[in-house]
Design a protein around this motif. Structure first.
Motif, PDB file in Angstrom:
ATOM      1  N   SER A 118       0.832  -1.201   0.000  1.00 12.77           N
ATOM      2  CA  SER A 118       0.000   0.000   0.000  1.00 12.77           C
ATOM      3  C   SER A 118       0.864   1.248   0.000  1.00 12.77           C
ATOM      4  O   SER A 118       1.783   1.354   0.820  1.00 12.77           O
ATOM      5  CB  SER A 118      -0.893   0.019   1.241  1.00 12.77           C
ATOM      6  N   ASP A 144      -5.127   2.426  -3.414  1.00  5.63           N
ATOM      7  CA  ASP A 144      -5.249   1.590  -2.211  1.00  5.63           C
ATOM      8  C   ASP A 144      -4.112   0.586  -2.122  1.00  5.63           C
ATOM      9  O   ASP A 144      -3.535   0.380  -1.065  1.00  5.63           O
ATOM     10  CB  ASP A 144      -6.593   0.852  -2.199  1.00  5.63           C
ATOM     11  N   ASP A 145      -3.809  -0.068  -3.231  1.00  8.40           N
ATOM     12  CA  ASP A 145      -2.722  -1.042  -3.263  1.00  8.40           C
ATOM     13  C   ASP A 145      -2.000  -0.964  -4.596  1.00  8.40           C
ATOM     14  O   ASP A 145      -2.563  -0.514  -5.604  1.00  8.40           O
ATOM     15  CB  ASP A 145      -3.234  -2.478  -3.058  1.00  8.40           C
TER      16      ASP A 145
END
Length: 132
Positions: free
Chosen positions: A72, A87-88
């Motif tokens: 992340s 987010d990732d």
């Protein structure tokens, strides 16, 4: 402002990628933004993506794919302060273009789960720079 969200592959770009027919290793940069809630499953986007990864694992293994990094982003050190972070981020290495294409075209590959889980994404083919 007209924001664009990207979940599906661009057919023209996929065609160019597939026709590059390189047998060199392929590195894909994946940036994902999860949905807060996936109506079809009642799970969060992150939970649904985890299920996608679980179901996709046999396809990754068959393609000899290697997840080089999965994490992340935390801080933008260079760039606009108001940029929303993904987010990732995943970096996945495949042995060749054909391995990647065979994987995503395989019967049963759970691309629908990936699409359900995400509100936005980027999938970027990267190649190493030539050493001087």
């Amino acid at each position: 402002m007209n924001e664009q969200y990207h979940l599906n592959m661009n057919p023209g770009q996929v065609s160019d990628f597939a026709n590059s027919a390189s047998e060199n290793p392929v590195v894909m940069l994946n940036m994902v933004k999860y949905k807060a809630l996936v109506p079809e499953t009642g799970m969060t986007g992150k939970e649904s993506y985890k299920e996608y990864m679980r179901q996709a694992t046999p396809f990754f293994l068959k393609a000899n794919a290697e997840i080089v990094f999965y994490g992340s982003p935390k801080h933008t050190l260079i760039g606009p302060e108001d940029d929303t972070l993904w987010d990732d981020v995943l970096i996945v290495k495949y042995n060749s273009v054909s391995d990647f294409m065979t994987m995503i075209m395989a019967k049963g590959y759970p691309s629908n789960l990936r699409e359900q889980a995400l509100g936005d994404s980027r999938l970027i083919h990267c190649t190493p720079n030539q050493k001087n």
